[in-house]
Design a protein around this motif. Structure first.
Motif, PDB file in Angstrom:
ATOM      1  N   PHE A 127       5.625   4.671  -3.796  1.00 24.86           N
ATOM      2  CA  PHE A 127       6.182   4.426  -2.463  1.00 24.86           C
ATOM      3  C   PHE A 127       5.071   4.107  -1.463  1.00 24.86           C
ATOM      4  CE2 PHE A 127       7.452   6.374   1.688  1.00 24.86           C
ATOM      5  CZ  PHE A 127       8.397   5.418   2.034  1.00 24.86           C
ATOM      6  N   ALA A 155       3.664   0.707  -2.295  1.00 28.39           N
ATOM      7  CA  ALA A 155       4.539  -0.393  -1.885  1.00 28.39           C
ATOM      8  C   ALA A 155       4.429  -0.669  -0.395  1.00 28.39           C
ATOM      9  CB  ALA A 155       5.990  -0.060  -2.253  1.00 28.39           C
ATOM     10  N   ILE A 156       4.330   0.405   0.413  1.00 31.24           N
ATOM     11  CA  ILE A 156       4.178   0.217   1.861  1.00 31.24           C
ATOM     12  C   ILE A 156       2.847  -0.463   2.171  1.00 31.24           C
ATOM     13  CG2 ILE A 156       3.863   1.417   4.057  1.00 31.24           C
ATOM     14  CD1 ILE A 156       5.832   3.517   3.097  1.00 31.24           C
ATOM     15  N   ASN A 206       2.780  -4.150   1.140  1.00 30.10           N
ATOM     16  CA  ASN A 206       3.607  -4.975   2.017  1.00 30.10           C
ATOM     17  C   ASN A 206       2.794  -5.498   3.202  1.00 30.10           C
ATOM     18  OD1 ASN A 206       6.093  -6.056   3.175  1.00 30.10           O
ATOM     19  ND2 ASN A 206       5.969  -4.358   4.625  1.00 30.10           N
ATOM     20  N   ARG A 263       8.723  -6.186   0.312  1.00 39.54           N
ATOM     21  CA  ARG A 263       9.623  -5.348   1.122  1.00 39.54           C
ATOM     22  C   ARG A 263      10.695  -4.703   0.250  1.00 39.54           C
ATOM     23  NH1 ARG A 263       9.149  -9.687   4.846  1.00 39.54           N
ATOM     24  NH2 ARG A 263      11.167 -10.531   4.196  1.00 39.54           N
ATOM     25  N   ILE A 312       9.559  -1.595  -1.442  1.00 38.36           N
ATOM     26  CA  ILE A 312       9.576  -0.370  -0.638  1.00 38.36           C
ATOM     27  C   ILE A 312      10.933   0.314  -0.774  1.00 38.36           C
ATOM     28  CG2 ILE A 312       9.463   0.561   1.706  1.00 38.36           C
ATOM     29  CD1 ILE A 312       7.515  -1.694   2.400  1.00 38.36           C
TER      30      ILE A 312
END
Length: 540
Positions: A201, A204-205, A208, A342, A345
């Protein structure tokens, strides 16, 4: 809790001898009986120190999830592809399929080495010094990845990193299984999976935002962020209490007592747990023999095969494919680079949600029903993904993206979390680390296979299956559902001594839940004796 009246006549005499046992054995059985009487919430509130140290140990697994997700994200970042990739016919840069396979498949192979090294050395030196040594290797390997000047050097750093990560996964799961109270054991061990969902998580942020940068920091930021996780973990692990199971096996009883004293708030509980560990080791089939060969002898063979079965279902469900090639898969489904990051996320939020739910309900609904339901849910989801991938319309592509993203929730709410509890509880205490090393290695080997094969299955220039790959993994999960029905037992609210007895008596998997063991009845009798004398462990 079973009652004396439910005991078979031939078991009654075995129960009655409890009152003539040595005092230490009685205390161990009384502690087991007390654990049976405590509810989930009572157990959860009882020992905050124990939960803290479990949390410290599991914090190291955030690195594993972060690195795993970053592996797939980095090769999709434009700056990384331009620096280490090659141009295609249209002039667009990409990382060659052979390097994609090496980066992901090689990492899984390195994790196998780490798992075996950790299980072997921890039996000799203890869990704490070994996990600290691998934490140092983790920090060194991140430095190699960060300073890389070629994709080969990047691969070398990643391989060293996954040696450490394989060790973390083995040692953390075994340590938590050793010390977690029976009433919340699935929640504690299930946190292994949740920790690995937190890492992706965060990755992924970060990806991005950093993927939009044009400099090398667009991918280097993902690499150096790992120093934060492993640095904090290393500092906390310096004060980690040693595994009491290791200390008892090494005949360091006073050290084991001190270690348990740091884990439990009540000295009586610490002493009871110590005697329970001693009793479990003393009466186990394996006793003090600890070798990989022992994992395949007698009833340990059945236990090892169950651990392998449940862990193997992870890669065969498509976990490695989804985690390693998530961003690329979205791009091959005609989702833009920015949109694919995105969506990732959102996918990781679904992963954490599923893992959190599984962690909270595992001790209420049991391991077996959660595993079987999880397998069945994945069968439906993956076949739906394959069907939508077979239809060439915009709506079908949108559905494929939805099914592919929802995999993260369905996987983690069932199979992904509960396999840690099952595989952590199934082995006998002496062979837990070695059994986990074998099971994790088989799982990593299967992940290695899929890491090498998957790009050739779904990449447009090869098999071009794209979302139709769901048929492949869905068919695999049908096999695991059937196998799980016949071979995966229920381990909820069973002490390790009870599980040893169930396996030594060759009780069928489907009868584990209702079978009344002698150990359970002896624990009940010992606890009643303690209660009759005021509820103090030192009264027996």
């Amino acid at each position: 809790m079973a009652t004396i009246e439910k005991t078979q006549p031939e078991q009654l005499e075995a129960v009655r001898v409890t009152s003539h046992e040595p005092v230490d054995n009685l205390r161990g059985r009384a502690f087991a009986g007390r654990e049976h009487t405590r509810s989930y919430w009572q157990t959860l509130r009882k020992d905050p120190k124990l939960l803290f140290w479990i949390g410290v140990m599991l914090f190291t697994l955030i690195t594993r999830g972060f690195e795993n997700q970053s592996s797939g994200s980095v090769i999709s970042i434009p700056a990384f592809k331009e620096e280490f990739g090659v141009p295609n016919a249209q002039g667009q840069y990409f990382v060659e399929t052979t390097w994609q396979s090496a980066l992901n498949g090689g990492s899984n192979g390195a994790a196998i080495i780490g798992a075996f090294l950790a299980s072997y050395t921890a039996d000799i030196f203890g869990v704490r010094p070994v996990v600290l040594a691998f934490a140092c290797l983790n920090m060194i390997s991140v430095g190699i990845e960060f300073a890389t000047t070629s994709i080969g050097m990047f691969l070398a750093g990643k391989l060293l990193n996954f040696v450490a990560i394989g060790a973390f996964l083995n040692l953390c799961t075994a340590y938590v299984a050793d010390v977690a109270p029976m009433g919340i054991r699935a929640s504690c061990i299930g946190f292994c999976n949740l920790a690995q969902c937190i890492g992706p998580f965060i990755s992924a942020i970060m990806s991005n935002f950093t993927s939009r940068w044009s400099s090398a920091w667009s991918w280097k930021a993902l690499v150096c962020a790992q120093w934060g996780f492993c640095g904090v973990a290393f500092i906390a692990l310096l004060w980690l209490p040693e595994s009491p199971v290791y200390l008892v096996r090494a005949n360091k009883i006073d050290a084991a007592r001190r270690s348990l004293g740091r884990l439990y708030s009540d000295p009586a509980d610490a002493e009871g747990h110590l005697q329970e560990i001693h009793l479990t080791i003393e009466e186990s089939e394996t006793q003090k023999r600890s070798s990989y060969a022992e994992c395949f002898r007698g009833t340990n063979l059945r236990r090892t095969m169950i651990a392998i079965l449940v862990f193997l279902s992870e890669p065969m469900a498509g976990l490695g494919f989804v985690s390693n090639y998530g961003a690329l898969m979205y791009q091959y489904l005609d989702i833009s680079d920015a949109a694919s990051f995105r969506i990732q996320i959102g996918a990781q939020i679904l992963s954490m949600s599923g893992a959190l739910i599984a962690m909270l309900i595992g001790d209420f609904f049991g391991r077996r029903p959660m595993y079987l339901t999880g397998c069945l849910a994945l069968v439906g989801l993956l076949f739906c993904m394959g069907i939508s991938g077979s239809i060439n319309t915009t709506a079908a592509v949108t559905a494929s993206v939805g099914f592919y993203t929802m995999f993260n929730f369905f996987f983690n709410v069932g199979v992904g979390s509960i396999v840690y509890a099952i595989a952590g509880e199934i082995p006998t205490s002496i062979l837990r680390q070695k059994t986990l090393a074998i099971a994790l290695s088989v799982s990593a080997a299967a992940n290695t296979f899929w890491s090498f094969v998957s790009p050739y299955i779904f990449n447009p220039e090869y098999g071009n299956l794209k979302a139709k790959i769901g048929f492949v993994f869905g068919a695999c999960m049908v096999l695991f559902f059937v196998s799980g029905y016949f071979y995966v037992p229920e381990t909820r609210r069973r002490t390790y001594e009870e599980l040893d007895e169930l396996f030594m008596n060759h009780v069928p998997a489907r009868q584990f839940k209702k079978h009344v063991t002698v150990a359970e009845q002896q624990a009940h009798e010992a606890y009643e004796m303690v209660e009759a004398k005021g509820g103090r462990m030192d009264s027996v």
